[in-house]
Write a protein that holds these residues in place. Sequence first.
Motif, PDB file in Angstrom:
ATOM      1  N   GLY A 243       0.808  -1.212   0.000  1.00 32.40           N
ATOM      2  CA  GLY A 243       0.000   0.000   0.000  1.00 32.40           C
ATOM      3  C   GLY A 243       0.840   1.259   0.000  1.00 32.40           C
ATOM      4  N   GLY A 244       0.699   2.055  -1.062  1.00 39.48           N
ATOM      5  CA  GLY A 244       1.459   3.292  -1.194  1.00 39.48           C
ATOM      6  C   GLY A 244       0.670   4.521  -0.799  1.00 39.48           C
ATOM      7  N   ASN A 245      -0.223   4.375   0.171  1.00 42.75           N
ATOM      8  CA  ASN A 245      -0.925   5.542   0.699  1.00 42.75           C
ATOM      9  C   ASN A 245      -0.052   6.212   1.766  1.00 42.75           C
ATOM     10  N   PRO A 246      -0.484   7.326   2.360  1.00 42.50           N
ATOM     11  CA  PRO A 246       0.381   8.026   3.320  1.00 42.50           C
ATOM     12  C   PRO A 246       0.849   7.175   4.489  1.00 42.50           C
ATOM     13  N   GLY A 247       0.009   6.252   4.982  1.00 40.36           N
ATOM     14  CA  GLY A 247       0.442   5.377   6.055  1.00 40.36           C
ATOM     15  C   GLY A 247       1.623   4.524   5.651  1.00 40.36           C
ATOM     16  N   GLY A 248       1.565   3.937   4.451  1.00 42.90           N
ATOM     17  CA  GLY A 248       2.670   3.123   3.963  1.00 42.90           C
ATOM     18  C   GLY A 248       3.902   3.951   3.652  1.00 42.90           C
ATOM     19  N   ILE A 249       3.706   5.126   3.096  1.00 45.76           N
ATOM     20  CA  ILE A 249       4.825   6.012   2.760  1.00 45.76           C
ATOM     21  C   ILE A 249       5.586   6.402   4.021  1.00 45.76           C
ATOM     22  N   MET A 250       4.880   6.810   5.064  1.00 49.69           N
ATOM     23  CA  MET A 250       5.547   7.237   6.291  1.00 49.69           C
ATOM     24  C   MET A 250       6.219   6.066   7.000  1.00 49.69           C
ATOM     25  N   ALA A 251       5.663   4.874   6.879  1.00 47.04           N
ATOM     26  CA  ALA A 251       6.323   3.697   7.439  1.00 47.04           C
ATOM     27  C   ALA A 251       7.674   3.480   6.783  1.00 47.04           C
ATOM     28  N   ALA A 252       7.714   3.597   5.461  1.00 49.79           N
ATOM     29  CA  ALA A 252       8.969   3.403   4.734  1.00 49.79           C
ATOM     30  C   ALA A 252       9.998   4.462   5.099  1.00 49.79           C
ATOM     31  N   ILE A 253       9.567   5.719   5.196  1.00 41.16           N
ATOM     32  CA  ILE A 253      10.498   6.805   5.508  1.00 41.16           C
ATOM     33  C   ILE A 253      11.039   6.661   6.925  1.00 41.16           C
ATOM     34  N   ALA A 254      10.168   6.352   7.882  1.00 40.74           N
ATOM     35  CA  ALA A 254      10.616   6.193   9.266  1.00 40.74           C
ATOM     36  C   ALA A 254      11.605   5.045   9.389  1.00 40.74           C
ATOM     37  N   ALA A 255      11.365   3.957   8.681  1.00 44.69           N
ATOM     38  CA  ALA A 255      12.282   2.821   8.717  1.00 44.69           C
ATOM     39  C   ALA A 255      13.604   3.168   8.053  1.00 44.69           C
ATOM     40  N   ALA A 256      13.543   3.876   6.928  1.00 47.35           N
ATOM     41  CA  ALA A 256      14.763   4.274   6.225  1.00 47.35           C
ATOM     42  C   ALA A 256      15.622   5.178   7.089  1.00 47.35           C
ATOM     43  N   ARG A 257      14.994   6.045   7.853  1.00 49.61           N
ATOM     44  CA  ARG A 257      15.754   6.931   8.737  1.00 49.61           C
ATOM     45  C   ARG A 257      16.350   6.182   9.924  1.00 49.61           C
ATOM     46  N   SER A 258      15.915   4.952  10.101  1.00 50.40           N
ATOM     47  CA  SER A 258      16.532   4.074  11.095  1.00 50.40           C
ATOM     48  C   SER A 258      17.512   3.103  10.446  1.00 50.40           C
ATOM     49  N   GLY A 259      17.827   3.339   9.180  1.00 49.96           N
ATOM     50  CA  GLY A 259      18.828   2.537   8.496  1.00 49.96           C
ATOM     51  C   GLY A 259      18.332   1.278   7.838  1.00 49.96           C
ATOM     52  N   LYS A 260      17.036   1.139   7.678  1.00 49.04           N
ATOM     53  CA  LYS A 260      16.476  -0.082   7.131  1.00 49.04           C
ATOM     54  C   LYS A 260      16.031   0.116   5.675  1.00 49.04           C
ATOM     55  N   THR A 261      15.923  -0.998   4.964  1.00 52.46           N
ATOM     56  CA  THR A 261      15.448  -0.959   3.582  1.00 52.46           C
ATOM     57  C   THR A 261      13.963  -1.310   3.545  1.00 52.46           C
ATOM     58  N   ALA A 262      13.268  -0.756   2.567  1.00 52.32           N
ATOM     59  CA  ALA A 262      11.836  -1.002   2.459  1.00 52.32           C
ATOM     60  C   ALA A 262      11.421  -0.996   1.005  1.00 52.32           C
ATOM     61  N   VAL A 263      10.418  -1.812   0.701  1.00 49.68           N
ATOM     62  CA  VAL A 263       9.781  -1.772  -0.610  1.00 49.68           C
ATOM     63  C   VAL A 263       8.309  -1.467  -0.395  1.00 49.68           C
ATOM     64  N   ILE A 264       7.797  -0.534  -1.189  1.00 50.98           N
ATOM     65  CA  ILE A 264       6.363  -0.221  -1.183  1.00 50.98           C
ATOM     66  C   ILE A 264       5.748  -0.837  -2.431  1.00 50.98           C
ATOM     67  N   LEU A 265       4.741  -1.668  -2.244  1.00 52.31           N
ATOM     68  CA  LEU A 265       4.041  -2.324  -3.339  1.00 52.31           C
ATOM     69  C   LEU A 265       2.678  -1.652  -3.495  1.00 52.31           C
ATOM     70  N   GLU A 266       2.561  -0.814  -4.512  1.00 50.82           N
ATOM     71  CA  GLU A 266       1.353  -0.013  -4.724  1.00 50.82           C
ATOM     72  C   GLU A 266       0.592  -0.530  -5.934  1.00 50.82           C
ATOM     73  N   ARG A 267      -0.710  -0.749  -5.761  1.00 44.48           N
ATOM     74  CA  ARG A 267      -1.510  -1.349  -6.821  1.00 44.48           C
ATOM     75  C   ARG A 267      -1.690  -0.441  -8.025  1.00 44.48           C
ATOM     76  N   THR A 268      -1.754   0.864  -7.818  1.00 47.91           N
ATOM     77  CA  THR A 268      -2.037   1.785  -8.911  1.00 47.91           C
ATOM     78  C   THR A 268      -0.743   2.350  -9.496  1.00 47.91           C
ATOM     79  N   ALA A 269      -0.904   3.227 -10.459  1.00 49.05           N
ATOM     80  CA  ALA A 269       0.262   3.854 -11.091  1.00 49.05           C
ATOM     81  C   ALA A 269       0.713   5.110 -10.354  1.00 49.05           C
ATOM     82  N   HIS A 270       0.089   5.398  -9.221  1.00 47.81           N
ATOM     83  CA  HIS A 270       0.408   6.612  -8.470  1.00 47.81           C
ATOM     84  C   HIS A 270       0.438   6.313  -6.979  1.00 47.81           C
ATOM     85  N   ILE A 271       1.343   6.957  -6.259  1.00 54.22           N
ATOM     86  CA  ILE A 271       1.360   6.850  -4.810  1.00 54.22           C
ATOM     87  C   ILE A 271       0.583   8.024  -4.209  1.00 54.22           C
ATOM     88  N   GLY A 272       0.359   7.958  -2.911  1.00 55.84           N
ATOM     89  CA  GLY A 272      -0.228   9.091  -2.210  1.00 55.84           C
ATOM     90  C   GLY A 272      -1.611   8.872  -1.661  1.00 55.84           C
TER      91      GLY A 272
END
Length: 621
Positions: free
Chosen positions: A28-57
């Motif tokens: 899910g590439g909605n804001p909840g998923g986006i912020m999860a990825a960013i927060a994890a990345a800022r803790s040094g972790k890798t993340a993949v966002i799998l979004e069903r549509t052609a657009h995030i947000g």
Amino acid sequence: MFKYYILMVVCVITATHTYAQYDLVIVGGNPGGIMAAIAAARSGKTAVILERTAHIGGLPANGLGATDIATRGATTGLFMEFLTRVKSHYVKKFGKASMQVKMCSDGYHFEPAVAELVFEQMLQEHGDRIKVLKMRQFDAEPQHVSITDGLIKRIQVTNRQTGALETYAGAVFIDATYEGDLGAAAGVPFRVGREAKKEFNEPGAGRIYKYWGGPEEAGSTGQGDNAVQAYNYRVCLTSEPGKQVAIEKPERYNRNEYLSLIGDVLTGRNTGVEMEKVTGQMLEDNRNIILKGGRSDIPGDKWGLAKLVNTVMLPNNKTDANNQHQAFISTDLPEENWPWPTSGWDWRDAFAQRLKNYTLGLFYFAQHDAELPESFRKEVLKWGLAKDEYTDNRNFPRQVYVREGRRFEGLYFFTAKDALPVAPGKRPPLHTGSITSSHYALDSHGVRKREPGKVHLDGFLSYDTEVYTVPYGVIVPKVIRNLLLPVPVSGSHIGFSTLRMEPCWMAMGQASGVAAALAIEQKIAVQDVPLGALQDRLLEQGQTLIYYQDVPVSSPDFKMVQSMGLKGFLPGWKADLSLALDQQTASSWAQLSGLKLETIQGKSRGDMLRFLYHGMKKGNQ
């Protein structure tokens, strides 16, 4: 205890299949998923966002440009960073003194394309740590999730462009879908529909009819059912002729669906509480006024576009056009969406098209049907679709506003009592394990279409709350040890109705990213993440865990006040750090801290709180 293995990104691609590993796999590439990825990345972790549509947000990039939050500053963290970047975009593009900056309201109001742009920029800043893959569909079937000993090992998604199956493995998985598809496929218990009033004694629970802003009326039984609150599209309109696209008659236009609007326009009938004092003669008199070219004179009634939708103006003379809560017929389409939460994507896509046709048909009818007053039609005809939004989708939102899908049963089940003050002027119950504070009304849209003799649509309600705390347990399932659920969270229909706002979803997404990082680092289950460590890291990222009116994130005492507030030192809405410390407060604080206070003479509340804060930290080391 079990072991996590920190995963470097590994990707193997064959002619028919892709296999990749990340620390976090986010569906899910909605804001909840986006912020999860960013927060994890800022803790040094890798993340993949799998979004069903052609657009995030998610919805902010699909018309929800008027941010739903009752108290600004109650929710901060990455949500506040998003707002700051939105405002900066308008300042940079149009100038600090521009009307666009004024209309963006400090970043709380924005155009759909701007929301998507800002989200994209926030993700891109983290380079290879975050991979965003669009057009990836997860289907909520058990065969698409591999689980061993309570751990999800991998999931399968379909690449909608190629049709190929792709496999993604991770240490922690996050369900950021509006529907709760991943959690359901993993076997996490969930609820759909409305609880009966007797289950949790919540205001508005079960079957209910009430004027907008009024008390419960006849027919309100409180009986539970499988009804799901209505969905709609948040349509982006403009009244500027050179910047709009005319609304055309849609395919499968059915005029009969909108006929009740004629009577509502002519009489002025609406669902507002003011209707309690409106007589039948007043309605008839109003009809005569309108037929002579006048406007409605009925209290609470709307005219023109406002009769169809509730509009909030956005920069560049655009609107966030939402369902009109004082109307019997608007852009919501109750009843027909009930199967959505548990249906597959074929059914959902068909309903999305049905809802699009219905929405466009409503506007077309209001602009062109000869049985409506000409003066009314002319007012609605001033508006059209914004021609620079959704340019790849004929200027119409790409995503349905899914207000409520599955609600999971997690470690904590959030109900109305968690958002309502324990006494007048007081806070709601304090959750010492808070991951964010938030504030919005208990708010649900209708679940049934218009019924004869009823004052409003069944289930359409709003009850005021106070700023509340959200416990970690609402995003944590009871069984799966490496799954977090920051969007389809744990709560009743009424409890969920306040958590479901995008600012809160962003904050819970941020918390899930931090919790996932801690679980990986400490090789523990998400259920065992130490709350102190989670809260400390969230505070470092500017997250507000308990709201105080006089201590914003920018204050040097912010972290101290947050920590002491969650420990019960500051039960009120203000910390009042500059006030002199009185003996009663000093005695209470000494008892709470277990520390001896030598003297309070000449001490302010802030002085003593800082002393206790550092003393307690030292004692815990």
